[in-house]
Design a protein around this motif. Structure first.
Motif, PDB file in Angstrom:
ATOM      1  N   ALA A 171       2.466  -8.438  -0.899  1.00 56.12           N
ATOM      2  CA  ALA A 171       3.113  -8.342  -2.204  1.00 56.12           C
ATOM      3  C   ALA A 171       4.620  -8.510  -2.120  1.00 56.12           C
ATOM      4  O   ALA A 171       5.216  -9.206  -2.947  1.00 56.12           O
TER       5      ALA A 171
ATOM      6  N   TYR B  38       4.410  -9.269  -7.785  1.00 57.99           N
ATOM      7  CA  TYR B  38       4.264  -8.041  -6.997  1.00 57.99           C
ATOM      8  C   TYR B  38       3.112  -7.195  -7.524  1.00 57.99           C
ATOM      9  O   TYR B  38       2.260  -6.750  -6.760  1.00 57.99           O
TER      10      TYR B  38
ATOM     11  N   TRP C  65      -0.286  -6.315  -5.510  1.00 56.17           N
ATOM     12  CA  TRP C  65      -0.439  -4.882  -5.228  1.00 56.17           C
ATOM     13  C   TRP C  65      -1.765  -4.379  -5.789  1.00 56.17           C
ATOM     14  O   TRP C  65      -2.506  -3.666  -5.110  1.00 56.17           O
TER      15      TRP C  65
END
Length: 102
Positions: A35, A75, A79
């Motif tokens: 990420a 991200y 994640w």
């Protein structure tokens, strides 16, 4: 026949090369569930692509919002997928591709 400027042609070639390189790297980091690296590459990729925003919006301040939105989106996506794969006890690399081990 063609009125091509060598300087502009070189600039277009280099920018296409760099953006494609970053796109491939971005995809690799997404698949690898990294990420932080994917988000960083996303930021750089969007920063380099920012000329489109300036050209259409006539305000370079929008570049920051574009870069931050792309970075955060990348991200959070990676994640969440990594977390889901870990909770399911699945290998993160194959969970993204939808593959299973035999």
């Amino acid at each position: 026949m063609f009125d091509i400027s060598p300087t502009i042609a070189l600039a277009v070639f280099v920018s296409a090369f760099v953006l494609d390189f970053l796109y491939a790297r971005y995809t690799y980091y997404i698949i690898s569930m990294k990420a932080e690296m994917a988000a960083t590459v996303s930021f750089v990729w969007h920063m380099l692509s920012a000329s489109v925003i300036v050209q259409y919006a006539d305000n370079s301040a929008y570049i920051l919002f574009m870069c931050l939105g792309g970075t955060l989106g990348t991200y959070l996506t990676v994640w969440q997928r990594r977390r889901a794969a870990q909770n399911a006890g699945t290998d993160t690399g194959t969970a993204t591709a939808g593959l299973t081990h035999p």
